[in-house]
Design a protein around this motif. Structure first.
Motif, PDB file in Angstrom:
ATOM      1  N   GLY A  45      50.510 124.569  27.882  1.00 49.49           N
ATOM      2  CA  GLY A  45      51.172 125.526  28.745  1.00 49.49           C
ATOM      3  C   GLY A  45      52.253 126.332  28.056  1.00 49.49           C
ATOM      4  N   ALA A  46      52.587 125.984  26.816  1.00 52.88           N
ATOM      5  CA  ALA A  46      53.610 126.710  26.065  1.00 52.88           C
ATOM      6  C   ALA A  46      52.938 127.655  25.064  1.00 52.88           C
ATOM      7  N   VAL A  78      38.604 127.052  23.790  1.00 54.09           N
ATOM      8  CA  VAL A  78      39.318 127.031  25.061  1.00 54.09           C
ATOM      9  C   VAL A  78      40.067 128.339  25.271  1.00 54.09           C
ATOM     10  N   LEU A  79      40.251 129.086  24.194  1.00 55.83           N
ATOM     11  CA  LEU A  79      40.776 130.440  24.322  1.00 55.83           C
ATOM     12  C   LEU A  79      40.462 131.227  23.060  1.00 55.83           C
ATOM     13  N   THR A  80      40.324 132.539  23.252  1.00 54.00           N
ATOM     14  CA  THR A  80      40.017 133.454  22.154  1.00 54.00           C
ATOM     15  C   THR A  80      40.933 134.661  22.265  1.00 54.00           C
ATOM     16  N   ARG A  81      41.503 135.061  21.148  1.00 54.98           N
ATOM     17  CA  ARG A  81      42.317 136.274  21.087  1.00 54.98           C
ATOM     18  C   ARG A  81      41.814 137.122  19.926  1.00 54.98           C
ATOM     19  N   PRO A  98      46.656 127.197  27.518  1.00 51.13           N
ATOM     20  CA  PRO A  98      46.442 126.835  28.928  1.00 51.13           C
ATOM     21  C   PRO A  98      47.216 125.559  29.282  1.00 51.13           C
ATOM     22  N   ALA A  99      47.775 125.512  30.488  1.00 54.55           N
ATOM     23  CA  ALA A  99      48.574 124.366  30.921  1.00 54.55           C
ATOM     24  C   ALA A  99      47.738 123.114  31.123  1.00 54.55           C
ATOM     25  N   ASP A 100      46.434 123.275  31.314  1.00 54.49           N
ATOM     26  CA  ASP A 100      45.589 122.107  31.595  1.00 54.49           C
ATOM     27  C   ASP A 100      44.914 121.516  30.355  1.00 54.49           C
ATOM     28  N   LEU A 101      45.364 121.907  29.161  1.00 56.16           N
ATOM     29  CA  LEU A 101      44.788 121.323  27.944  1.00 56.16           C
ATOM     30  C   LEU A 101      45.155 119.849  27.858  1.00 56.16           C
ATOM     31  N   ALA A 137      51.303 116.663  26.191  1.00 58.32           N
ATOM     32  CA  ALA A 137      51.498 117.016  27.601  1.00 58.32           C
ATOM     33  C   ALA A 137      52.930 117.486  27.824  1.00 58.32           C
ATOM     34  N   PRO A 138      53.125 118.390  28.767  1.00 58.45           N
ATOM     35  CA  PRO A 138      54.492 118.823  29.082  1.00 58.45           C
ATOM     36  C   PRO A 138      55.287 117.638  29.651  1.00 58.45           C
ATOM     37  N   GLU A 139      56.586 117.637  29.420  1.00 61.75           N
ATOM     38  CA  GLU A 139      57.425 116.543  29.946  1.00 61.75           C
ATOM     39  C   GLU A 139      57.804 116.769  31.360  1.00 61.75           C
TER      40      GLU A 139
END
Length: 139
Positions: A45-46, A78-81, A98-101, A137-139
């Motif tokens: 998510g960061a 999971v993502l492409t730029r 993505p936040a759900d990784l 994971a986010p804290e």
């Protein structure tokens, strides 16, 4: 002593031949962009910043570079730029994860990098620009 010198020459040739698959890439590309990921570990998510501080004199393809993030299982990105930045030593791309990784190992790579796929016979090159990094994971 002459046999030792001969063994050294044979060993040097073996190393050069062994490395050549990774250094001589199709299309005249003779280097790989040395990708770096910061921060690592990265928080789901960061943002992460992908850089390539060492110059690699290859031309940007039509449509730009496709920078991808894949998970450690080697599945689909999971993502492409896409970016048209050259690998001239100033390459830097910031992307939001993505936040759900899920936590674990991930890779950043250049999907449209020109390389010769390897096979089980040891011919060809497995050289890619892929760089591992850790996701937490986010804290």
């Amino acid at each position: 002593m002459g046999w030792m010198r001969g063994a050294g020459v044979v060993m040097t040739l073996a190393v050069v031949v062994g490395l050549s698959g990774c250094t001589f890439l199709r299309g005249g590309d003779s280097c790989l962009p040395g990708l770096e990921v910061a921060p690592s570990p990265a928080v789901a998510g960061a943002s992460i910043t992908i850089s390539a501080p060492d110059p690699c004199g290859v031309e940007v393809p039509d449509g730009g570079w496709e920078v991808v993030v894949t998970l450690g299982d080697g599945g689909d990105p999971v993502l492409t730029r896409t970016t048209t930045q050259p690998f001239d030593g100033s390459f830097e791309l910031t992307i939001d994860l993505p936040a759900d990784l899920p936590p674990g190992q991930a890779y950043v790579d250049v999907a449209n990098w020109t390389y010769v796929p390897c096979d089980d016979t040891g011919t060809g090159s497995c050289a890619t620009a892929a760089r591992p990094f850790e996701i937490v994971a986010p804290e």
